[in-house]
Write an enzyme that holds these catalytic residues in place. Structure first.
Site, PDB file in Angstrom:
ATOM      1  N   GLU A 185      -1.294  -5.439   8.522  1.00  0.00           N
ATOM      2  CA  GLU A 185      -0.561  -4.824   9.634  1.00  0.00           C
ATOM      3  C   GLU A 185      -1.205  -5.336  10.909  1.00  0.00           C
ATOM      4  OE1 GLU A 185       0.035  -0.610   9.029  1.00  0.00           O
ATOM      5  OE2 GLU A 185       0.782  -0.956   6.998  1.00  0.00           O
TER       6      GLU A 185
ATOM      7  N   ASP B  54      -1.017  -6.282  -0.313  1.00  0.00           N
ATOM      8  CA  ASP B  54      -1.347  -5.638   0.957  1.00  0.00           C
ATOM      9  C   ASP B  54      -2.845  -5.465   1.141  1.00  0.00           C
ATOM     10  OD1 ASP B  54       0.388  -4.882   2.959  1.00  0.00           O
ATOM     11  OD2 ASP B  54       1.112  -3.116   1.900  1.00  0.00           O
TER      12      ASP B  54
ATOM     13  N   ASP C 265       0.837  -1.199   0.000  1.00  0.00           N
ATOM     14  CA  ASP C 265       0.000   0.000   0.000  1.00  0.00           C
ATOM     15  C   ASP C 265       0.876   1.256   0.000  1.00  0.00           C
ATOM     16  OD1 ASP C 265       0.852  -0.114   2.613  1.00  0.00           O
ATOM     17  OD2 ASP C 265      -1.152  -0.021   3.524  1.00  0.00           O
ATOM     18  N   SER C 266       2.215   1.069  -0.002  1.00  0.00           N
ATOM     19  CA  SER C 266       3.126   2.184  -0.252  1.00  0.00           C
ATOM     20  C   SER C 266       2.819   2.812  -1.609  1.00  0.00           C
ATOM     21  CB  SER C 266       4.585   1.703  -0.218  1.00  0.00           C
ATOM     22  OG  SER C 266       4.772   0.582  -1.057  1.00  0.00           O
TER      23      SER C 266
ATOM     24  N   GLU D 275       9.136  -4.180  10.357  1.00  0.00           N
ATOM     25  CA  GLU D 275       9.578  -2.885   9.819  1.00  0.00           C
ATOM     26  C   GLU D 275      10.132  -1.984  10.911  1.00  0.00           C
ATOM     27  OE1 GLU D 275       6.734  -0.930   7.275  1.00  0.00           O
ATOM     28  OE2 GLU D 275       8.012   0.851   7.063  1.00  0.00           O
TER      29      GLU D 275
ATOM     30  N   LYS E 195      -1.032  -9.537   2.996  1.00  0.00           N
ATOM     31  CA  LYS E 195      -0.299  -9.001   4.150  1.00  0.00           C
ATOM     32  C   LYS E 195      -1.203  -8.043   4.906  1.00  0.00           C
ATOM     33  CE  LYS E 195       3.201  -5.797   3.689  1.00  0.00           C
ATOM     34  NZ  LYS E 195       2.743  -4.605   4.428  1.00  0.00           N
TER      35      LYS E 195
HETATM   36  O1  KIV Z   1       3.547  -1.141   1.556  1.00  0.00           O
HETATM   37  C1  KIV Z   1       4.735  -1.458   1.531  1.00  0.00           C
HETATM   38  O2  KIV Z   1       5.461  -1.219   0.574  1.00  0.00           O
HETATM   39  C2  KIV Z   1       5.268  -2.117   2.696  1.00  0.00           C
HETATM   40  C3  KIV Z   1       6.747  -2.058   2.941  1.00  0.00           C
HETATM   41  C4  KIV Z   1       7.061  -2.335   4.352  1.00  0.00           C
HETATM   42  C5  KIV Z   1       7.551  -2.947   2.102  1.00  0.00           C
HETATM   43  O3  KIV Z   1       4.552  -2.675   3.462  1.00  0.00           O
END
Ligand code: KIV
Length: 276
Positions: A126, A95, A56-57, A193, A124
């Site tokens: 958080e 993500d 989500d970056s 992270e 993924k």
């Molecule tokens: O969204 C992202 O790019 C991440 C980084 C920690 C790799 O979660």
């Protein structure tokens, strides 16, 4: 079994969760990168990257927001579809964006979208103690899960900025405990992270699943960086853990190959990329 891969002219089967577990066992560092479109995904794949994350970056490096908070499930699905078309070998993780996994049912519905519509092989999220029920529910439905601990960028407004996490011993212990619980709940890998090296080491000592670090020091099983940081596309100040691999290389592919080599031979991260 791999008929479709032979049709694509592949000599090796793609990376999967078992490959990642085996790499951890063999002590082979896992090289990971983000990607957001098919062209870069093809380059990242050709460079020998093991895992590609549609992070989500993308909200920051592609869409131009200050945080990852505005990213939607539709955004991730769209970019995951594009990245999937560019990959031949790497394992594809997508993500779960902000507020897309507030309860088990919503988390399962959105994971299914990322996998069925997007082509992701793992999602993924958080995580912390609050996500145990969600991870358990996903695992019960055979959704591969990466639990993201340490600095959690979706919590930036709660944290008051993008800061190193786990410098206080109690916080570090709590993080390792959460990671163990998430592993027991069914998480297949952990992404850690922005923590001091000692926290990376403590996680490594405590967990059986592969741990991928970003700013988590050299003791974890693999490394990930944001593609645009590696290629020096990101303007302005970058985090301490970033290394510009474009420097000294005359093409993006050569820079990405240098990144993969540096992860594999453990020359990245060097002490200047780490936190104490
Ligand atoms: O969204 C992202 O790019 C991440 C980084 C920690 C790799 O979660």
């Amino acid at each position: 079994m791999y008929t479709q891969l032979e049709q694509r002219g592949m000599s090796e089967p793609p990376v999967n969760v078992s490959t990642l577990r085996q790499m951890k066992q063999d002590g082979e560092p896992i090289a990971c990168l983000t990607a957001y479109d098919a062209s870069y995904a093809a380059l990242v794949d050709a460079a020998g990257t093991d895992v590609v994350l549609v992070g989500d970056s993308l909200g920051m490096v592609v869409q131009g927001h200050d945080t990852t908070v505005p990213v939607t499930v539709d955004n991730i699905v769209y970019h995951t579809q594009a990245v999937a078309r560019g990959l031949r070998h790497a394992f594809l993780v997508a993500d779960m964006p902000f507020m897309s996994y507030t309860n088990p049912t919503q988390a399962l519905d959105n994971s299914v979208r990322l996998m069925q519509e997007g082509g992701a092989m793992m999602i993924k999220l958080e995580s912390g103690g609050g996500q145990l029920e969600i991870v358990e529910h996903l695992a019960e439905h055979d959704i591969p899960v990466c639990a993201h601990l340490g600095l959690k960028p979706q919590s930036v407004h709660k944290l008051g900025g993008f800061k190193v996490q786990g410098r206080e011993p109690d916080h570090a212990r709590e993080m390792v405990e959460s990671a163990k619980q998430l592993q027991d709940a069914g998480a297949d890998i952990v992404l850690l992270e922005c923590v001091p090296n000692e926290v990376g080491q403590a996680m490594e000592d405590a967990l059986d699943v592969p741990i991928i670090g970003i700013g988590a020091g050299p003791h974890v099983d693999g490394q990930i960086l944001v593609l645009y940081d590696v290629l020096d596309i990101t303007q302005g100040k970058t985090p301490r853990f970033v290394r510009n691999f474009q420097q000294g290389h005359d093409s993006p592919l050569a820079a990405l190959q240098a990144y993969v080599k540096a992860v594999k031979d453990s020359s990245y991260p060097a002490p200047e990329h780490c936190f104490s």
